[in-house]
Design a protein around this motif. Structure first.
Motif, PDB file in Angstrom:
ATOM      1  N   ASN A   6       0.808  -1.218   0.000  1.00  0.00           N
ATOM      2  CA  ASN A   6       0.000   0.000   0.000  1.00  0.00           C
ATOM      3  C   ASN A   6       0.847   1.276   0.000  1.00  0.00           C
ATOM      4  OD1 ASN A   6       0.981  -0.194   2.561  1.00  0.00           O
ATOM      5  ND2 ASN A   6      -0.976   0.035   3.597  1.00  0.00           N
ATOM      6  N   TYR A   7       2.111   1.176  -0.409  1.00  0.00           N
ATOM      7  CA  TYR A   7       2.993   2.349  -0.461  1.00  0.00           C
ATOM      8  C   TYR A   7       2.504   3.319  -1.537  1.00  0.00           C
ATOM      9  CZ  TYR A   7       7.012   5.338  -1.101  1.00  0.00           C
ATOM     10  OH  TYR A   7       7.827   6.431  -1.209  1.00  0.00           O
ATOM     11  N   GLU A   8       2.586   4.613  -1.232  1.00  0.00           N
ATOM     12  CA  GLU A   8       2.216   5.641  -2.215  1.00  0.00           C
ATOM     13  C   GLU A   8       3.280   6.728  -2.226  1.00  0.00           C
ATOM     14  OE1 GLU A   8      -1.341   8.804  -3.305  1.00  0.00           O
ATOM     15  OE2 GLU A   8      -1.502   7.608  -1.493  1.00  0.00           O
ATOM     16  N   LEU A   9       3.849   6.968  -3.393  1.00  0.00           N
ATOM     17  CA  LEU A   9       4.783   8.071  -3.569  1.00  0.00           C
ATOM     18  C   LEU A   9       3.960   9.306  -3.920  1.00  0.00           C
ATOM     19  CD1 LEU A   9       7.675   9.164  -3.828  1.00  0.00           C
ATOM     20  CD2 LEU A   9       7.599   8.483  -6.237  1.00  0.00           C
ATOM     21  N   VAL A  10       4.065  10.338  -3.095  1.00  0.00           N
ATOM     22  CA  VAL A  10       3.262  11.542  -3.291  1.00  0.00           C
ATOM     23  C   VAL A  10       4.172  12.674  -3.776  1.00  0.00           C
ATOM     24  CG1 VAL A  10       1.725  13.219  -2.221  1.00  0.00           C
ATOM     25  CG2 VAL A  10       1.667  10.821  -1.494  1.00  0.00           C
ATOM     26  N   ILE A  11       3.935  13.080  -5.025  1.00  0.00           N
ATOM     27  CA  ILE A  11       4.696  14.163  -5.640  1.00  0.00           C
ATOM     28  C   ILE A  11       3.712  15.206  -6.144  1.00  0.00           C
ATOM     29  CG2 ILE A  11       6.191  14.802  -7.566  1.00  0.00           C
ATOM     30  CD1 ILE A  11       7.490  12.063  -7.356  1.00  0.00           C
ATOM     31  N   ASP A  12       3.948  16.456  -5.756  1.00  0.00           N
ATOM     32  CA  ASP A  12       3.114  17.574  -6.211  1.00  0.00           C
ATOM     33  C   ASP A  12       4.019  18.529  -6.988  1.00  0.00           C
ATOM     34  OD1 ASP A  12       1.741  20.013  -6.476  1.00  0.00           O
ATOM     35  OD2 ASP A  12       0.685  19.745  -4.571  1.00  0.00           O
ATOM     36  N   ASP A  13       3.984  18.423  -8.320  1.00  0.00           N
ATOM     37  CA  ASP A  13       4.833  19.260  -9.162  1.00  0.00           C
ATOM     38  C   ASP A  13       4.506  20.747  -9.040  1.00  0.00           C
ATOM     39  OD1 ASP A  13       6.525  17.299 -10.268  1.00  0.00           O
ATOM     40  OD2 ASP A  13       5.061  16.811 -11.812  1.00  0.00           O
ATOM     41  N   GLU A  14       3.248  21.055  -8.864  1.00  0.00           N
ATOM     42  CA  GLU A  14       2.835  22.456  -8.785  1.00  0.00           C
ATOM     43  C   GLU A  14       3.421  23.148  -7.549  1.00  0.00           C
ATOM     44  OE1 GLU A  14      -1.333  24.729  -8.282  1.00  0.00           O
ATOM     45  OE2 GLU A  14      -1.233  23.303  -9.946  1.00  0.00           O
ATOM     46  N   GLN A  15       3.375  22.466  -6.406  1.00  0.00           N
ATOM     47  CA  GLN A  15       3.883  23.057  -5.170  1.00  0.00           C
ATOM     48  C   GLN A  15       5.313  22.612  -4.850  1.00  0.00           C
ATOM     49  OE1 GLN A  15       1.255  23.027  -1.812  1.00  0.00           O
ATOM     50  NE2 GLN A  15      -0.554  23.172  -3.102  1.00  0.00           N
ATOM     51  N   GLN A  16       5.867  21.735  -5.701  1.00  0.00           N
ATOM     52  CA  GLN A  16       7.224  21.219  -5.526  1.00  0.00           C
ATOM     53  C   GLN A  16       7.395  20.534  -4.172  1.00  0.00           C
ATOM     54  OE1 GLN A  16       9.234  24.539  -8.443  1.00  0.00           O
ATOM     55  NE2 GLN A  16      10.149  24.281  -6.469  1.00  0.00           N
ATOM     56  N   ILE A  17       6.525  19.546  -3.944  1.00  0.00           N
ATOM     57  CA  ILE A  17       6.541  18.789  -2.689  1.00  0.00           C
ATOM     58  C   ILE A  17       6.682  17.312  -3.015  1.00  0.00           C
ATOM     59  CG2 ILE A  17       5.191  18.117  -0.661  1.00  0.00           C
ATOM     60  CD1 ILE A  17       3.818  20.878  -0.840  1.00  0.00           C
ATOM     61  N   ILE A  18       7.593  16.648  -2.306  1.00  0.00           N
ATOM     62  CA  ILE A  18       7.785  15.203  -2.436  1.00  0.00           C
ATOM     63  C   ILE A  18       7.649  14.600  -1.046  1.00  0.00           C
ATOM     64  CG2 ILE A  18       9.346  13.348  -3.136  1.00  0.00           C
ATOM     65  CD1 ILE A  18      10.792  15.456  -4.908  1.00  0.00           C
ATOM     66  N   GLN A  19       6.694  13.706  -0.894  1.00  0.00           N
ATOM     67  CA  GLN A  19       6.437  13.043   0.388  1.00  0.00           C
ATOM     68  C   GLN A  19       6.322  14.060   1.530  1.00  0.00           C
ATOM     69  OE1 GLN A  19       5.446  10.390  -1.013  1.00  0.00           O
ATOM     70  NE2 GLN A  19       6.303   8.877   0.380  1.00  0.00           N
ATOM     71  N   GLY A  20       5.765  15.208   1.263  1.00  0.00           N
ATOM     72  CA  GLY A  20       5.549  16.221   2.293  1.00  0.00           C
ATOM     73  C   GLY A  20       6.703  17.190   2.480  1.00  0.00           C
ATOM     74  N   VAL A  21       7.785  17.018   1.724  1.00  0.00           N
ATOM     75  CA  VAL A  21       8.941  17.913   1.828  1.00  0.00           C
ATOM     76  C   VAL A  21       8.865  18.961   0.712  1.00  0.00           C
ATOM     77  CG1 VAL A  21      11.455  18.090   1.775  1.00  0.00           C
ATOM     78  CG2 VAL A  21      10.375  16.092   2.840  1.00  0.00           C
ATOM     79  N   LYS A  22       8.758  20.217   1.105  1.00  0.00           N
ATOM     80  CA  LYS A  22       8.699  21.342   0.157  1.00  0.00           C
ATOM     81  C   LYS A  22      10.113  21.711  -0.266  1.00  0.00           C
ATOM     82  CE  LYS A  22       6.929  25.313  -1.571  1.00  0.00           C
ATOM     83  NZ  LYS A  22       6.503  25.299  -2.927  1.00  0.00           N
ATOM     84  N   ILE A  23      10.333  21.747  -1.575  1.00  0.00           N
ATOM     85  CA  ILE A  23      11.634  22.097  -2.125  1.00  0.00           C
ATOM     86  C   ILE A  23      11.455  23.384  -2.925  1.00  0.00           C
ATOM     87  CG2 ILE A  23      13.530  21.347  -3.598  1.00  0.00           C
ATOM     88  CD1 ILE A  23      12.727  18.444  -2.871  1.00  0.00           C
TER      89      ILE A  23
END
Length: 77
Positions: A6-23
């Protein structure tokens, strides 16, 4: 590497967030994102803490590793 179904890789290109880390920096975000996506294909299932470590390393590379890299691959011209 043990995989969790049930692993999910969460990437938000718009906000530049990977697994909850804002870059904040776009170039660094794309670099970290590429490393993460390639590694996930190999079975790695990173959590927020591991993404933060990657981000920190991207911002503050180990000078010893940088020197070794340059010795192996040479300077870019």
């Amino acid at each position: 590497m043990e995989r969790t179904e049930n692993y999910e890789l969460v990437i938000d290109d718009e906000q530049q967030i990977i697994q909850g880390v804002k870059i904040a920096d776009r170039e660094t975000y794309l670099l970290v994102k590429s490393v993460v996506e390639i590694s996930v294909l190999s079975g790695w299932q990173p959590v927020k803490k591991e993404i933060q470590v990657l981000y920190d390393e991207a911002l503050h590379p180990d000078p010893k590793l940088e020197k070794e890299y340059q010795e192996i691959f040479g300077e870019e011209e």
